[in-house]
Design a protein around this motif. Sequence first.
Motif, mmCIF file in Angstrom:
data_model
loop_
_atom_site.group_PDB
_atom_site.id
_atom_site.type_symbol
_atom_site.label_atom_id
_atom_site.label_comp_id
_atom_site.label_asym_id
_atom_site.label_seq_id
_atom_site.Cartn_x
_atom_site.Cartn_y
_atom_site.Cartn_z
ATOM 1 N N GLU A 1 11.888 -5.909 2.740
ATOM 2 C CA GLU A 1 13.338 -5.670 2.684
ATOM 3 C C GLU A 1 14.023 -6.736 1.833
ATOM 4 N N ASP A 2 13.566 -7.997 2.006
ATOM 5 C CA ASP A 2 14.135 -9.077 1.192
ATOM 6 C C ASP A 2 13.808 -8.857 -0.281
ATOM 7 N N LEU A 3 12.574 -8.411 -0.531
ATOM 8 C CA LEU A 3 12.162 -8.160 -1.910
ATOM 9 C C LEU A 3 13.058 -7.072 -2.507
ATOM 10 N N ARG B 1 7.796 0.968 -2.384
ATOM 11 C CA ARG B 1 8.961 1.487 -1.657
ATOM 12 C C ARG B 1 10.176 0.574 -1.785
ATOM 13 N N SER B 2 10.007 -0.539 -2.528
ATOM 14 C CA SER B 2 11.103 -1.517 -2.583
ATOM 15 C C SER B 2 12.091 -1.206 -3.702
ATOM 16 N N GLY B 3 11.791 -0.197 -4.482
ATOM 17 C CA GLY B 3 12.678 0.108 -5.605
ATOM 18 C C GLY B 3 12.169 -0.442 -6.921
ATOM 19 N N ARG C 1 -4.621 4.017 -2.371
ATOM 20 C CA ARG C 1 -3.641 3.947 -1.284
ATOM 21 C C ARG C 1 -2.319 4.611 -1.686
ATOM 22 N N LEU C 2 -1.856 4.299 -2.899
ATOM 23 C CA LEU C 2 -0.580 4.869 -3.335
ATOM 24 C C LEU C 2 -0.689 6.387 -3.495
ATOM 25 N N ARG C 3 -1.835 6.852 -3.961
ATOM 26 C CA ARG C 3 -2.024 8.307 -4.102
ATOM 27 C C ARG C 3 -2.074 8.959 -2.726
ATOM 28 N N VAL D 1 5.699 4.175 -9.004
ATOM 29 C CA VAL D 1 5.482 2.933 -9.754
ATOM 30 C C VAL D 1 4.381 3.105 -10.802
ATOM 31 N N SER D 2 4.459 2.278 -11.832
ATOM 32 C CA SER D 2 3.326 2.153 -12.743
ATOM 33 C C SER D 2 2.533 0.932 -12.315
ATOM 34 N N LEU D 3 1.229 0.994 -12.553
ATOM 35 C CA LEU D 3 0.356 -0.118 -12.181
ATOM 36 C C LEU D 3 -0.091 -0.864 -13.436
ATOM 37 N N ILE D 4 0.184 -2.158 -13.441
ATOM 38 C CA ILE D 4 -0.282 -2.996 -14.555
ATOM 39 C C ILE D 4 -1.307 -3.957 -13.960
#
Lengths: 142, 499
Positions: free
Chosen positions: B286-288, B324-326, B364-366, B374-377
């Motif tokens: 939530e802070d993130l 989920r943090s945006g 996990r995300l799938r 999100v994109s994964l780098i």
Amino acid sequence: MKRVYVNEQWCLGCRLCEYHCAFANSKESDMVKALKNKKIHSNIRVESKGNINFAVSCRHCEDPLCIRGCITGALQRINGLIVVDKNRCVHCYTCIVCCPYGAISPSEDGAIQKCELCVKNNNGVPACVSGCINQAIVYEER
Amino acid sequence: MNYIYPEYEVVRNYSRCITCRACENQCANKVHSYLECENRMESTDDNCVNCHRCVSICPTRALKIVKSTHTFRENANWTGKTINEIYKQAQSGGVLLSSMGNPESYPIYFDKILINASQVTNPSIDPLREPMETRVFLGRKSHEIVRDANRKVITKTTPQLDLSVPIMFSAMSYGSISYNAHESLAKASEQLGIYYNTGEGGLHEDFYKYSKNTIVQVASGRFGVHKDYLNTAAAIEIKMGQGAKPGIGGHLPGAKIVGAVSRTRMIPEGSDAISPAPHHDIYSIEDLRQLVFSLKEATDYKKPVIVKIAAVHNVTSIASGIARSGADMIAIDGFRGGTGAAPTKIRDNVGIPIELALASVDKRLRDEGIRDSVSLIVGGSIRSSSDIVKAIALGADCVYIGSAALIAMGCHLCRSCQSGKCNWGIATQAPELVKRLNPAIAYQRLVNLVSAWEHEIKEMMGGMGINSIESLKGNRLMLRGVGLNEKELSILGIYHAGE
């Protein structure tokens, strides 16, 4: 006309240009053979003070004082390039005194020597330029 | 008395040495010296870090560096390295410091994965004759097709990064690396159509002109962060962790905080730049989320936000939270990732391999249906084009390269960045050393490297019969493992070779 320029910002003062110059004009094919245990006579010289370094060689001036001073016509300007005819040089060194850049020096045999942009030794690109490890010395039109 | 014998020895071929003294001139560690009376060069092996500066510039190839054969009484448990570390600490009482990535012999999964190719039934593609797409967009992708009142598809997306090839230069701060190194990275990114990352040291005023290709970082120290810094960038990265030193902060000594570094970091000259281990305002997802949206608010929702974390044991849950943090992208840094300085034991013992982290996060995300958010780098030792192909097939959208980029610029992995005496002008702020890295040369070398890798990626894709990098993404059937156990294969989500 293309000339050798030194970007002082990138000159590291490593003096490798002096060795590449001496080797290019040595007529030897191996640098070790050409330069080992010899006092080198290069046509380019690195000037250093503190962290400031730059290599100096003939500027091939538009109105060259060395040619004006030469008493025998040993120095001539051909297509902008200032060349030495060693056979005509009488070792008076007036040109050395005249050159404001200190770019002319006596060679081993007594006649003067100076940078001729490696045209006589047929390197294509001046050896100091191709040997510079930081692209501080460039050969270009300005 | 000195317990430690030099690790490397300088071997000089005296029959080739012309005593030009270039080695002496170029060694910041003062290894070489000239003996006038004997007209010959000498070396002090104790000072040698094996950076090859002298070897590379020696005009007659008279120098080489060899590993010392001097040995302790052999012991599989008490190795020479361990014994020397104890000697060092018994002498200094300090924490051991190291640089660059984890050098220990943990498994490198990329080297145990093989890539597929087409034969007979599915034609391969020749990238020299046919179009081949390596362009990628990074950012949140829409979950569904949305139409307006006239049934027209709405194509407006959240902000995206547009890359010609899925490679970016990873975060390396101005301070840890030199002005000229930053300029080289920036220039190369501009020419290649990719991005470089400022790291946490702020963005030098001279480099605002490269802002279209700049990712700016907001780290726990918040060095150099201000409104223009955020708004000039193409994207903003929140640095939560770094692969080389997960869980700990950073410390750039005051001696390096001089002139432009101090100005750019917005801290007084000579003060230590200490990045706290955590962000003191982030103790939960939530802070993130608050920081993510603060940054988005500050930039009018025009810049994508990346959250960078180190690959640690529970990386999947953390990534799920970040998605989920945006945030628009998650950057994961594996335990082989580089650093300008880290405590040796942290670098060598903390974190997990990027291949496993990537495979498990992507899965996990799938599984949770949020992979498109999100994109994964991924970074943490991407060493070659084949590592990139494997990473993308494991599920990455893009890779970060740091060490490889430095090596392209001349770094010889001597791993002495922390000394600040980088002979190659990269990891130093000493003006006489910085000028050794001419950006005109270094940027071209970076462009060459990435272009070469792009060609190789296309060749490998063509071999698989794939003409777009999007079709390779997460395509784990294109991978097979060799010498991996069942557990490793199941985490990587790939079959064993032969299956």
